[in-house]
Design a protein around this motif. Structure first.
Motif, PDB file in Angstrom:
ATOM      1  N   ALA A 249      38.938  58.062-124.896  1.00  0.00           N
ATOM      2  CA  ALA A 249      39.578  58.627-126.369  1.00  0.00           C
ATOM      3  C   ALA A 249      38.922  60.111-126.332  1.00  0.00           C
ATOM      4  CB  ALA A 249      38.685  57.870-127.333  1.00  0.00           C
ATOM      5  N   LYS A 250      40.040  60.717-126.011  1.00  0.00           N
ATOM      6  CA  LYS A 250      39.893  62.236-125.477  1.00  0.00           C
ATOM      7  C   LYS A 250      39.339  62.997-126.834  1.00  0.00           C
ATOM      8  CE  LYS A 250      41.854  66.374-123.417  1.00  0.00           C
ATOM      9  NZ  LYS A 250      43.115  66.811-122.399  1.00  0.00           N
ATOM     10  N   VAL A 251      39.889  62.787-128.007  1.00  0.00           N
ATOM     11  CA  VAL A 251      39.406  63.255-129.166  1.00  0.00           C
ATOM     12  C   VAL A 251      37.955  63.308-129.595  1.00  0.00           C
ATOM     13  CG1 VAL A 251      39.588  61.442-130.763  1.00  0.00           C
ATOM     14  CG2 VAL A 251      40.057  63.613-131.713  1.00  0.00           C
ATOM     15  N   ARG A 252      37.310  62.219-128.957  1.00  0.00           N
ATOM     16  CA  ARG A 252      35.764  61.908-128.990  1.00  0.00           C
ATOM     17  C   ARG A 252      34.977  62.712-128.046  1.00  0.00           C
ATOM     18  NH1 ARG A 252      35.903  61.126-134.287  1.00  0.00           N
ATOM     19  NH2 ARG A 252      36.639  59.127-134.621  1.00  0.00           N
ATOM     20  N   ASN A 253      35.742  63.179-126.970  1.00  0.00           N
ATOM     21  CA  ASN A 253      34.719  63.512-125.666  1.00  0.00           C
ATOM     22  C   ASN A 253      33.872  64.855-126.033  1.00  0.00           C
ATOM     23  OD1 ASN A 253      35.820  61.394-124.190  1.00  0.00           O
ATOM     24  ND2 ASN A 253      37.421  62.682-123.356  1.00  0.00           N
ATOM     25  N   PRO A 254      34.318  65.873-126.917  1.00  0.00           N
ATOM     26  CA  PRO A 254      33.322  66.781-127.256  1.00  0.00           C
ATOM     27  C   PRO A 254      31.962  66.453-128.094  1.00  0.00           C
ATOM     28  CG  PRO A 254      35.629  67.649-127.742  1.00  0.00           C
ATOM     29  CD  PRO A 254      35.698  66.156-127.514  1.00  0.00           C
ATOM     30  N   ALA A 255      32.307  65.505-129.063  1.00  0.00           N
ATOM     31  CA  ALA A 255      31.139  65.012-129.584  1.00  0.00           C
ATOM     32  C   ALA A 255      30.240  64.010-128.670  1.00  0.00           C
ATOM     33  CB  ALA A 255      31.794  63.981-130.865  1.00  0.00           C
ATOM     34  N   ALA A 256      30.788  63.383-127.725  1.00  0.00           N
ATOM     35  CA  ALA A 256      30.145  62.747-126.780  1.00  0.00           C
ATOM     36  C   ALA A 256      29.203  63.674-125.573  1.00  0.00           C
ATOM     37  CB  ALA A 256      31.021  61.902-125.633  1.00  0.00           C
ATOM     38  N   ALA A 257      29.948  64.638-125.550  1.00  0.00           N
ATOM     39  CA  ALA A 257      29.156  65.892-124.395  1.00  0.00           C
ATOM     40  C   ALA A 257      27.920  66.423-125.280  1.00  0.00           C
ATOM     41  CB  ALA A 257      30.075  66.863-124.205  1.00  0.00           C
ATOM     42  N   MET A 258      28.157  66.819-126.643  1.00  0.00           N
ATOM     43  CA  MET A 258      27.322  67.517-127.418  1.00  0.00           C
ATOM     44  C   MET A 258      25.915  66.397-127.643  1.00  0.00           C
ATOM     45  SD  MET A 258      29.210  69.873-130.081  1.00  0.00           S
ATOM     46  CE  MET A 258      30.181  68.509-130.756  1.00  0.00           C
ATOM     47  N   ALA A 259      26.177  65.130-127.861  1.00  0.00           N
ATOM     48  CA  ALA A 259      25.306  64.236-128.115  1.00  0.00           C
ATOM     49  C   ALA A 259      24.424  63.925-126.675  1.00  0.00           C
ATOM     50  CB  ALA A 259      26.096  62.696-128.579  1.00  0.00           C
ATOM     51  N   LEU A 260      25.078  63.951-125.611  1.00  0.00           N
ATOM     52  CA  LEU A 260      24.416  63.753-124.503  1.00  0.00           C
ATOM     53  C   LEU A 260      23.449  64.998-124.103  1.00  0.00           C
ATOM     54  CD1 LEU A 260      23.640  61.795-122.068  1.00  0.00           C
ATOM     55  CD2 LEU A 260      25.648  63.037-120.928  1.00  0.00           C
ATOM     56  N   ILE A 261      24.140  66.340-124.521  1.00  0.00           N
ATOM     57  CA  ILE A 261      23.246  67.487-124.378  1.00  0.00           C
ATOM     58  C   ILE A 261      21.915  67.426-125.040  1.00  0.00           C
ATOM     59  CG2 ILE A 261      23.418  70.070-124.958  1.00  0.00           C
ATOM     60  CD1 ILE A 261      26.312  70.042-124.021  1.00  0.00           C
ATOM     61  N   GLU A 262      22.185  66.890-126.265  1.00  0.00           N
ATOM     62  CA  GLU A 262      20.711  66.789-127.201  1.00  0.00           C
ATOM     63  C   GLU A 262      19.875  65.747-126.424  1.00  0.00           C
ATOM     64  OE1 GLU A 262      19.913  68.425-129.831  1.00  0.00           O
ATOM     65  OE2 GLU A 262      21.606  69.680-129.495  1.00  0.00           O
ATOM     66  N   ARG A 263      20.308  64.807-125.911  1.00  0.00           N
ATOM     67  CA  ARG A 263      19.304  63.701-125.395  1.00  0.00           C
ATOM     68  C   ARG A 263      18.748  64.055-124.131  1.00  0.00           C
ATOM     69  NH1 ARG A 263      22.945  60.771-128.624  1.00  0.00           N
ATOM     70  NH2 ARG A 263      22.332  58.628-129.118  1.00  0.00           N
ATOM     71  N   VAL A 264      19.448  65.256-123.126  1.00  0.00           N
ATOM     72  CA  VAL A 264      18.812  65.411-121.946  1.00  0.00           C
ATOM     73  C   VAL A 264      17.847  66.911-122.234  1.00  0.00           C
ATOM     74  CG1 VAL A 264      20.508  64.551-120.694  1.00  0.00           C
ATOM     75  CG2 VAL A 264      20.730  66.939-121.314  1.00  0.00           C
ATOM     76  N   ARG A 265      17.795  67.311-123.358  1.00  0.00           N
ATOM     77  CA  ARG A 265      16.998  68.564-123.786  1.00  0.00           C
ATOM     78  C   ARG A 265      15.824  68.468-123.744  1.00  0.00           C
ATOM     79  NH1 ARG A 265      20.824  71.733-128.073  1.00  0.00           N
ATOM     80  NH2 ARG A 265      21.880  73.032-126.590  1.00  0.00           N
TER      81      ARG A 265
END
Length: 265
Positions: A249-265
């Motif tokens: 679901a390409k429309v959701r991919n930016p949100a997925a990336a930002m959510a993962l970035i928050e989790r690895v910080r």
């Protein structure tokens, strides 16, 4: 043993459904890359798979993003979509010579993607890997190969990739094999099962899982729960990890990336 860096992003940056969902409604299209680079830490350039870019375009992209941001670059289909891979030399040289060196320190791995119909032939792939140069000018290159046929799920392919120090792309995909064996000094993953019904593409538990996997890769470990084609070896030094949310679901991919970035910080 020091940990590697984790780079997380999406494929491309021009996608109309992202306007109003990821990009502000009235943001000029010319400013979308800079906006995306302020929210993410990497982008996989996909347009290079279809056409050659001008040197000026590479320079413009480099200038639009901050220090520490990286671009992965998808190689031209003319390099990989061929019956005899040993004959790809001229296409590889043309692809690498189009001006991507203008990215400087922002040049990340080169992604060499093969069609799902391409089967594993050791001699064929060994000839191709020998064509991949270790440097572009004075800059070291990192090469990642994405294969999509089940015939690659075997120890011999892992050994071949290790011999040439290229990464096997790990794909989280419903149909393609996921080969998590570590074969280079970096890891390249493409997460391709985002769902439109999930605001962050992947559910929270799944994002927690991928955050653990990313930190394990960066620490030099071989994560549990992934599919391997060969027996796992000992832990190594930390590896840089490049993780991209692609397709699905390409429309959701930016949100997925930002959510993962928050989790690895």
């Amino acid at each position: 043993m020091s940990a590697g860096r984790i780079h997380i992003g999406i494929g491309g940056w021009n996608f109309e459904p992202w306007r109003g969902t990821f990009y502000p409604e009235k943001l000029a299209q010319a400013k979308e890359l800079a906006f995306a680079a302020g929210k993410l830490t990497a982008i996989e350039i996909n347009s290079t798979y279809y056409s050659t870019q001008k040197p000026e375009s590479w320079q413009k992209w480099a200038d639009a993003v901050p220090d520490g941001f990286v671009f992965a670059v998808k190689a031209s289909r003319f390099c990989t979509n061929r019956r005899v891979l040993a004959e790809a030399g001229d296409s590889i040289a043309k692809f690498l010579g189009q001006g991507m060196d203008r990215l400087g320190d922002k040049l990340g791995p080169i992604l060499w993607q093969f069609m799902a119909t391409k089967k594993y032939d050791r001699e064929d792939f060994a000839a191709f890997l020998k064509l991949l140069p270790p440097r572009l000018g004075d800059r070291p290159l990192r090469h990642a190969i994405e294969v999509r046929h089940e015939s690659f799920v075997e120890p011999g392919f892992v050994d071949l990739a290790r011999d040439h120090r290229v990464a096997i792309v790990f794909a989280d995909h419903a149909e393609y094999p996921g080969i998590a064996d570590l074969t280079a000094d970096f890891v390249y993953a493409r997460l391709q099962q985002s769902e439109e019904g999930e605001p962050t593409g992947y559910a929270g538990a799944a994002l927690d899982h991928w955050a653990d996997v990313a930190k394990s890769w960066a620490g030099g470990h071989q994560p549990q729960g992934l599919d391997y084609a060969a027996p796992r070896g000992p832990a190594a030094d930390g590896r840089d990890a490049y993780i991209f949310f692609i397709s699905g679901a390409k429309v959701r991919n930016p949100a997925a990336a930002m959510a993962l970035i928050e989790r690895v910080r």
